[in-house]
Design a protein around this motif. Structure first.
Motif, PDB file in Angstrom:
ATOM      1  N   MET A   9       0.817  -1.214   0.000  1.00 52.36           N
ATOM      2  CA  MET A   9       0.000   0.000   0.000  1.00 52.36           C
ATOM      3  C   MET A   9       0.852   1.266   0.000  1.00 52.36           C
ATOM      4  O   MET A   9       0.507   2.254  -0.602  1.00 52.36           O
ATOM      5  CB  MET A   9      -1.087   0.017   1.068  1.00 52.36           C
ATOM      6  CG  MET A   9      -0.824  -0.574   2.399  1.00 52.36           C
ATOM      7  SD  MET A   9      -2.419  -0.614   3.311  1.00 52.36           S
ATOM      8  CE  MET A   9      -1.898  -1.033   4.935  1.00 52.36           C
ATOM      9  N   ARG A  38       0.433  -1.686  -6.567  1.00 51.76           N
ATOM     10  CA  ARG A  38      -0.094  -0.933  -5.431  1.00 51.76           C
ATOM     11  C   ARG A  38      -1.535  -1.335  -5.151  1.00 51.76           C
ATOM     12  O   ARG A  38      -2.446  -1.031  -5.922  1.00 51.76           O
ATOM     13  CB  ARG A  38      -0.027   0.577  -5.647  1.00 51.76           C
ATOM     14  CG  ARG A  38      -0.272   1.300  -4.331  1.00 51.76           C
ATOM     15  CD  ARG A  38      -0.623   2.760  -4.486  1.00 51.76           C
ATOM     16  NE  ARG A  38      -0.937   3.318  -3.182  1.00 51.76           N
ATOM     17  CZ  ARG A  38      -2.119   3.163  -2.564  1.00 51.76           C
ATOM     18  NH1 ARG A  38      -3.085   2.495  -3.142  1.00 51.76           N
ATOM     19  NH2 ARG A  38      -2.320   3.661  -1.375  1.00 51.76           N
ATOM     20  N   GLY A  39      -1.717  -1.999  -4.039  1.00 48.38           N
ATOM     21  CA  GLY A  39      -3.047  -2.450  -3.654  1.00 48.38           C
ATOM     22  C   GLY A  39      -2.863  -3.548  -2.631  1.00 48.38           C
ATOM     23  O   GLY A  39      -2.033  -4.441  -2.825  1.00 48.38           O
ATOM     24  N   ASN A  40      -3.576  -3.453  -1.542  1.00 48.31           N
ATOM     25  CA  ASN A  40      -3.425  -4.470  -0.514  1.00 48.31           C
ATOM     26  C   ASN A  40      -4.456  -5.555  -0.748  1.00 48.31           C
ATOM     27  O   ASN A  40      -5.646  -5.284  -0.729  1.00 48.31           O
ATOM     28  CB  ASN A  40      -3.594  -3.837   0.857  1.00 48.31           C
ATOM     29  CG  ASN A  40      -2.889  -4.633   1.909  1.00 48.31           C
ATOM     30  OD1 ASN A  40      -3.416  -5.641   2.365  1.00 48.31           O
ATOM     31  ND2 ASN A  40      -1.696  -4.226   2.257  1.00 48.31           N
ATOM     32  N   PRO A  41      -4.020  -6.790  -0.988  1.00 47.79           N
ATOM     33  CA  PRO A  41      -4.974  -7.859  -1.314  1.00 47.79           C
ATOM     34  C   PRO A  41      -5.972  -8.112  -0.200  1.00 47.79           C
ATOM     35  O   PRO A  41      -5.713  -7.837   0.967  1.00 47.79           O
ATOM     36  CB  PRO A  41      -4.087  -9.074  -1.525  1.00 47.79           C
ATOM     37  CG  PRO A  41      -2.777  -8.508  -1.912  1.00 47.79           C
ATOM     38  CD  PRO A  41      -2.647  -7.250  -1.112  1.00 47.79           C
ATOM     39  N   LYS A 100      -6.786 -12.121  -4.570  1.00 46.53           N
ATOM     40  CA  LYS A 100      -7.815 -11.199  -5.039  1.00 46.53           C
ATOM     41  C   LYS A 100      -7.472  -9.797  -4.526  1.00 46.53           C
ATOM     42  O   LYS A 100      -7.313  -9.596  -3.334  1.00 46.53           O
ATOM     43  CB  LYS A 100      -9.175 -11.652  -4.499  1.00 46.53           C
ATOM     44  CG  LYS A 100     -10.349 -11.179  -5.331  1.00 46.53           C
ATOM     45  CD  LYS A 100     -11.622 -11.880  -4.891  1.00 46.53           C
ATOM     46  CE  LYS A 100     -12.852 -11.277  -5.539  1.00 46.53           C
ATOM     47  NZ  LYS A 100     -12.879  -9.846  -5.719  1.00 46.53           N
ATOM     48  N   ALA A 101      -7.319  -8.874  -5.464  1.00 49.03           N
ATOM     49  CA  ALA A 101      -6.826  -7.548  -5.087  1.00 49.03           C
ATOM     50  C   ALA A 101      -7.305  -6.518  -6.087  1.00 49.03           C
ATOM     51  O   ALA A 101      -8.044  -6.828  -7.028  1.00 49.03           O
ATOM     52  CB  ALA A 101      -5.299  -7.557  -5.035  1.00 49.03           C
ATOM     53  N   GLU A 102      -6.873  -5.280  -5.871  1.00 44.95           N
ATOM     54  CA  GLU A 102      -7.105  -4.240  -6.857  1.00 44.95           C
ATOM     55  C   GLU A 102      -5.777  -3.555  -7.130  1.00 44.95           C
ATOM     56  O   GLU A 102      -5.048  -3.226  -6.198  1.00 44.95           O
ATOM     57  CB  GLU A 102      -8.105  -3.188  -6.342  1.00 44.95           C
ATOM     58  CG  GLU A 102      -8.436  -2.148  -7.402  1.00 44.95           C
ATOM     59  CD  GLU A 102      -8.954  -0.817  -6.845  1.00 44.95           C
ATOM     60  OE1 GLU A 102      -9.112  -0.692  -5.629  1.00 44.95           O
ATOM     61  OE2 GLU A 102      -9.158   0.099  -7.656  1.00 44.95           O
ATOM     62  N   ASP A 103      -5.454  -3.359  -8.414  1.00 39.07           N
ATOM     63  CA  ASP A 103      -4.332  -2.496  -8.744  1.00 39.07           C
ATOM     64  C   ASP A 103      -4.886  -1.078  -8.634  1.00 39.07           C
ATOM     65  O   ASP A 103      -5.602  -0.606  -9.515  1.00 39.07           O
ATOM     66  CB  ASP A 103      -3.846  -2.798 -10.164  1.00 39.07           C
ATOM     67  CG  ASP A 103      -2.680  -1.901 -10.564  1.00 39.07           C
ATOM     68  OD1 ASP A 103      -2.494  -0.848  -9.917  1.00 39.07           O
ATOM     69  OD2 ASP A 103      -1.973  -2.244 -11.517  1.00 39.07           O
ATOM     70  N   THR A 104      -4.582  -0.411  -7.538  1.00 41.66           N
ATOM     71  CA  THR A 104      -5.253   0.868  -7.264  1.00 41.66           C
ATOM     72  C   THR A 104      -4.730   1.982  -8.165  1.00 41.66           C
ATOM     73  O   THR A 104      -5.383   3.009  -8.303  1.00 41.66           O
ATOM     74  CB  THR A 104      -5.078   1.290  -5.796  1.00 41.66           C
ATOM     75  OG1 THR A 104      -3.680   1.410  -5.521  1.00 41.66           O
ATOM     76  CG2 THR A 104      -5.695   0.298  -4.844  1.00 41.66           C
ATOM     77  N   ALA A 156      -6.917   1.357 -11.054  1.00 37.72           N
ATOM     78  CA  ALA A 156      -8.287   1.028 -10.643  1.00 37.72           C
ATOM     79  C   ALA A 156      -8.788  -0.247 -11.324  1.00 37.72           C
ATOM     80  O   ALA A 156      -9.901  -0.322 -11.808  1.00 37.72           O
ATOM     81  CB  ALA A 156      -9.237   2.191 -10.916  1.00 37.72           C
ATOM     82  N   THR A 157      -7.926  -1.268 -11.351  1.00 35.69           N
ATOM     83  CA  THR A 157      -8.295  -2.539 -11.959  1.00 35.69           C
ATOM     84  C   THR A 157      -8.410  -3.639 -10.905  1.00 35.69           C
ATOM     85  O   THR A 157      -7.399  -4.029 -10.324  1.00 35.69           O
ATOM     86  CB  THR A 157      -7.209  -2.980 -12.981  1.00 35.69           C
ATOM     87  OG1 THR A 157      -6.856  -1.860 -13.775  1.00 35.69           O
ATOM     88  CG2 THR A 157      -7.685  -4.130 -13.828  1.00 35.69           C
ATOM     89  N   PRO A 158      -9.616  -4.127 -10.663  1.00 32.81           N
ATOM     90  CA  PRO A 158      -9.727  -5.295  -9.786  1.00 32.81           C
ATOM     91  C   PRO A 158      -9.103  -6.498 -10.487  1.00 32.81           C
ATOM     92  O   PRO A 158      -9.216  -6.624 -11.719  1.00 32.81           O
ATOM     93  CB  PRO A 158     -11.238  -5.489  -9.629  1.00 32.81           C
ATOM     94  CG  PRO A 158     -11.864  -4.235 -10.141  1.00 32.81           C
ATOM     95  CD  PRO A 158     -10.919  -3.667 -11.147  1.00 32.81           C
ATOM     96  N   LEU A 159      -8.408  -7.346  -9.753  1.00 33.24           N
ATOM     97  CA  LEU A 159      -7.749  -8.465 -10.418  1.00 33.24           C
ATOM     98  C   LEU A 159      -7.723  -9.714  -9.562  1.00 33.24           C
ATOM     99  O   LEU A 159      -7.823  -9.650  -8.340  1.00 33.24           O
ATOM    100  CB  LEU A 159      -6.332  -8.070 -10.847  1.00 33.24           C
ATOM    101  CG  LEU A 159      -5.425  -7.379  -9.835  1.00 33.24           C
ATOM    102  CD1 LEU A 159      -4.635  -8.395  -9.044  1.00 33.24           C
ATOM    103  CD2 LEU A 159      -4.477  -6.455 -10.584  1.00 33.24           C
TER     104      LEU A 159
END
Lengths: 378, 676
Positions: free
Chosen positions: B451, B476-479, B492-496, B499-502
């Motif tokens: 993060m 960048r994104g905390n799963p 399961k996370a988001e590349d913040t 703004a891509t959920p992945l």
């Protein structure tokens, strides 16, 4: 927006957000819809944009499953921001017809299904169930709060009937409210109709407090959550039926005689599991049914996948054409060799059963409430 | 000097800290109007040299015999002004302070009301000062020895410094070896020094130092006394191995029937040991220990015909009759260096730790990449809890992961598990572990979910730059969740940033767990009466200026037990604690509290209530002769009394008074504050 004492930013503590992404990362619908709840946590910090944001269709994709809040490292509740935006829409009178009908039906007849109050007891049929009198001198142990879906839906009413059979078999002293029972308002609040929810809260608390009972038992986890955590001034303790039945089994008051020779898995309802940490009782009950071979979903308990039945989704159709989560769920169940998906929530029952039909596996995959299995095993 | 009180009053501005809210001139003029006040002054900083000179000059010129300073909290500057009085030739206990900063100007906004309150606080100090008495501050000898609790890198460094300076050190370690967590690590960030290579020589130095008495597999049971004179009781747990006879050959461990069947704590359970074991080859002392919970002979009373270890030990060192031993000794100072636990990843069930074999904590992964670890440093997929395969299947080589994913901030910066703080080391150890993966498996896809990357230390940012260029992918994104899909783990996370959920598929997940207070911290807290900060680490006496001290004199903190820190910071703090502990030992004497309680033995009824209440066990009941009758009365040991006043407040017969807080000093003060 009405002249409120605290601003939108303060109400949801938006400045506490560090944009870590756990909310959207955990959101069950983030992969199949346009909803990105983290962005709403950021964008709503600009109050000038609130109106525009409230018009976004994806705010209606939220199932209010609570995963975003459970995962938030700062103790925030992103789903509430979406509910807040829905409220802005409702205040403006912009409302989808299906939602409007459900809310009007609650206001008029105390249920969202457009059925008259007079039909609320139809589910009882020829079962012998005590209807409680307010301010009765004699104490009744359990007030059974039936839930609109259990009372009116022809499929789900079998669950309520099963509970009656189970409680009678265990010798529990219980009664129901009868025609005067009204919707708990859980979905009302989540659809953003704050005023109507306040009415549900006040009227139901007054009604429920008028009964001389030891405790209230709900069938739906949605009613359970609302009565237990969102009402103001309720005197009686609230239990979900899985808590009561697990206790009855443990105390030896309920004996199960018939074998159900099936491979059974259990789908955790969000309002029971993630929101109220009731994970063990349903499993305790299922594993005591004779002949059941229990298998866990890989995604279970705290990591369970939402069925998309909550948050008012019963009345809002998603624009997404991607695979529904309930379909993923029944496919997973099939792959692990389960023959029955046990649930403990009327919405999960409807969404998952529907998914078996969409997938064409309704013949080989049964979706049943734990209570139905129990009643069959009596 | 005890004649008519001549009081000097000094009102401090503290820059604008006080003067910005309180009208200091008005307070000064008010002070001058009070009876017995012969001089009243105000000044910008009373604690400065010229400020203190005002006081000493006035003592000389006006013959002052009491001084009142209206400024900050006595916690801040009472020692300063006591010294001022001393240098002016006055007993330091003729000082009284009025706190018009913390308790007035800092917390009030209305200048008129604040000025009125300051006057009242000042007047209360003046009326108390009138009746102050001179006190004598006694000195006690300091035992020239130090107890260090905990044998990790902080305890080791403090022990070596103090022992090198010529003082005796008792180093007490709970586990069978010293070394702590640092001994488990592979390389250290950002320099990639081999952790063991720089640590083990220090461990050996500890073992060989003539001034260090090392007690491993030992626990502090009880500590009484006070700075300079602590009495320590240590339990040396039975190892069932005679330390003098054991040569460390290891024949016993090989012979043990349970060899390779008990999870080795040192390997975080990834490697196995027997019931008799050495945690790792370079352990100090290099002596074996029998774990009595698992040993068949000790736990079940039977290990075949005869225990195998006993059979093979040529030195005859195995002794099943050995008992715990209690050792007692005296020390002058104590350093607490008890370290930390890593966050229990089971508390974040969404990550599936404990469910999926290949979700590891970073410390487990540390053992997996370590050349002296259970796989000899080979990074392989784990099959946990599986029994040893039959010989024919053994040939199947363990799989090497093709992708490894790190998740940062597991158990740190996270209110949902009660840890709001940043653990300070995870960003960098994650970068280091990612580098080691790239080094060992160049084509392995390495992803780090984060993060914020906090690369604040010397050489950290440069190392972070280097690791990124080695092809480590930072997202960048905390799963939020881990689940299984086929034979892959799905993060399961988001590349913040986009703004891509992945749903990120990977073979192995490493959880960068944070540092938490030890689960057994309570034991030391109870023994030493230590305080905790809100994060539950031990609390230092002052966050800026006394970072290695505790609220108790003579007890110091070193290392992560005070809060998360990396190795250089832990070593620096250990050296600080060592030198702080050496000050009283080098002086040889230490002043004890003068504002102690005193019992009126004529009126004491000997009920013993105060004895039970005293948190410092400073009061005991003694028998005295009262007009021919033997009676019990309470008596205060002045060396132990800390002047807390608990006994005074509780005494049922009003027989206890505390010096400087006697009734004739406090009651006039209360009267001023309470009645307009």
């Amino acid at each position: 927006m009405s002249a409120e004492e605290i601003s939108f930013i303060e109400k949801y503590d938006l400045l506490g957000c560090i944009q870590c992404g756990r909310c959207t990362g955990g959101c069950p619908v983030s992969m199949r819809t346009h909803l990105n709840v983290r962005r709403f946590m950021y964008d709503t910090q600009n109050e000038e944009r609130l109106e525009e944001l409230s018009e976004r269709p994806e705010i209606w994709d939220c199932t209010t499953c609570y995963t975003c809040a459970a995962r938030c490292p700062k103790g925030l509740e992103p789903l509430e921001v979406l509910i807040g935006l829905r409220s802005l829409q409702i205040e403006e009178g912009r409302i989808q017809p299906t939602v409007r009908d459900a809310l009007e039906s609650i206001f008029k007849d105390g249920n969202p299904w457009g059925s008259p109050r007079a039909k609320r007891l139809d589910w009882v049929g020829d079962l012998d169930v005590k209807v409680l009198e307010p301010e009765a001198e004699e104490v009744t142990d359990v007030l059974l709060f039936v839930c609109c879906t259990d009372a009116y839906d022809p499929r789900v009413m079998k669950v309520a009937q099963s509970l009656v059979k189970v409680l009678q078999a265990a010798g529990v002293d219980f009664g129901i409210i009868g025609e005067d029972e009204s919707c708990c308002g859980s979905e009302v609040r989540r659809l953003g109709e704050e005023g109507l929810f306040e009415m549900c809260d006040e009227e139901n608390v007054e009604l429920l407090n008028s009964f001389n009972v030891n405790r209230i038992v709900t069938i739906s986890p949605h009613c359970y959550n609302t009565l237990k955590k969102e009402y103001h001034g309720l005197r009686h303790p609230v239990l979900h039926y899985t808590e009561l039945v697990a206790q009855l089994l443990e105390d030896g008051k309920l004996t199960l005689n018939k074998e159900i020779g099936k491979v059974v898995t259990y789908h955790d309802p969000c309002f029971l599991g993630k929101q109220n940490s009731i994970y063990d009782e349903p499993r305790y009950i299922i594993t005591r049914i004779p002949g059941v071979e229990f298998r866990e979903f890989d995604r279970c308990r705290e990591r369970s996948l939402c069925c998309e039945g909550g948050g008012g989704k019963m009345w809002v159709e998603s624009e997404s054409k991607a695979e529904r989560l309930a379909e993923i769920r029944v496919t997973d169940a099939k792959e692990m060799g389960a023959e029955v998906i046990a649930v403990a929530c009327p919405f999960c029952l409807l969404t998952l059963e529907d998914a078996t039909k969409v997938r064409g596996i309704e013949e080989e995959m049964r979706v049943a409430d734990i209570l139905e299995l129990l009643a069959e095993a009596l | 000097m005890n004649g008519k009180p001549k009081i000097g009053v000094y009102v401090c501005h503290c820059g604008t800290n006080i003067a910005g809210t309180v009208n200091v001139e008005e307070v000064r003029d008010f002070a001058a109007s009070l009876p017995d006040v012969v001089v009243a002054r105000n000044y910008s900083y009373m604690c400065s040299d010229p400020g203190q000179a005002l006081i000493t000059e006035d003592i000389k010129n006006y013959g002052l015999n009491r001084v009142v300073v209206a400024s900050c909290s006595p916690r801040m500057h009472e020692p300063t002004f006591r010294k001022t009085l001393e240098s002016g030739g006055l007993n330091p206990f003729y000082l009284e302070m009025a706190n018009i900063r913390e308790q007035c100007s800092w917390v009030h906004e209305d200048p008129i009301a604040a000025t009125e309150k300051a006057k009242r606080l000042l007047e209360a100090a003046v009326v108390k000062a009138r009746n102050l008495e001179a006190l004598e501050q006694k000195e006690v000898d300091v035992e020239p020895s130090c107890l260090i609790i905990g044998g990790g890198i902080a305890g080791i460094q403090a022990a070596l410094d103090i022992a090198d300076a010529g003082f005796k050190v008792y180093l007490v370690e709970k586990s069978p070896t010293i070394g702590g967590h640092m001994a488990q690590l592979d390389k250290t960030f950002p320099t990639l020094d081999c952790s063991a290579c720089i640590l083990t020589p220090k461990m050996v130095d500890v073992a060989n130092h003539p001034n260090i008495e090392l007690m491993t597999y030992s626990q502090v049971e009880e500590i009484t006394g006070y700075i300079g004179n602590f009495n320590v009781k240590v339990r040396k747990k039975a190892r069932f191995v005679d330390m003098d006879k054991c040569t460390g050959c290891g024949d016993c461990a090989e012979a043990c029937r349970l060899a390779g069947r008990i999870p080795n704590e040192f390997d975080e359970g990834i490697g196995m040991r027997g019931a008799i074991y050495l945690p790792f080859p370079q352990a100090v002392p290099a002596k074996y220990t029998i774990d009595k919970e698992n040993c068949l002979f000790l736990a079940k009373g039977k290990c075949g015909e005869t225990p195998k270890c006993q059979e093979v030990c040529q030195a005859g060192a195995i002794n099943f009759e050995q008992q715990d031993e209690i050792v007692e000794f005296k020390v002058g100072t104590i350093i607490v260096a008890t370290g930390y636990d890593v966050f229990d990843a089971r508390k974040k069930p969404e990550y599936g730790y404990g469910i999926y074999d290949n979700v590891l904590t970073a410390l487990e992964f540390e053992r997996l990449v370590n050349a002296s670890g259970p796989t000899g440093g080979k990074i392989v997929m784990l099959e946990r809890g599986k029994k040893k395969k039959k010989k024919e299947e053994e040939a199947e080589a363990p799989k090497v992961p093709k992708s490894i994913t790190f998740i940062q901030c597991v158990g740190s910066r996270d209110k949902s598990v009660g840890n709001e703080y940043c653990s300070r080391v995870c960003c960098m150890y994650t970068a280091k572990l990612a580098h080691l993966v790239k080094d060992k498996i160049p084509d392995c896809e390495v992803t780090i979910f984060y993060m914020d990357v906090r690369a604040f230390g010397k050489g950290f940012e440069e190392f972070y730059d280097r690791v990124r260029r080695e092809g480590v992918r930072y997202i960048r994104g905390n799963p939020s969740e881990i689940f299984r899909r086929g034979d892959k783990l799905v993060v399961k996370a988001e590349d913040t940033l986009t703004a891509t959920p992945l749903e990120h598929e990977t073979d192995m997940v490493v959880l960068s767990v944070g540092l938490v207070p030890r689960s057994d911290n309570r034991e030391i807290i109870d023994i030493l009466k230590l305080s905790q900060s809100s994060d539950l680490f031990y609390l230092e006496a002052h966050p800026k200026l006394r970072p290695v001290d505790t609220a108790s004199d003579g007890i110091f903190l070193a290392g992560v037990c005070q809060g998360p820190k990396d190795i250089p910071d832990a070593v620096a703090q250990a050296k600080g604690a060592a030198s702080a502990a050496m000050i009283p030992m080098a002086k040889g004497k230490v002043k004890v509290e003068a504002q102690t309680s005193v019992v009126n033995e004529e009126t004491c009824r000997g009920c013993g209530f105060c004895v039970e209440l005293c948190p410092f066990t400073a009061i005991e009941l003694v028998e005295v002769n009262r007009q021919g009758w033997p009676v019990k009365v309470a008596r205060v040991n002045e060396a132990l009394c800390k002047g807390c006043g608990a006994c005074v407040a509780a005494c049922l017969s009003g027989s206890i008074q505390q010096r400087s807080f006697k009734d004739n000093q406090l009651l006039p003060q209360i009267k001023v504050l309470g009645v307009k």
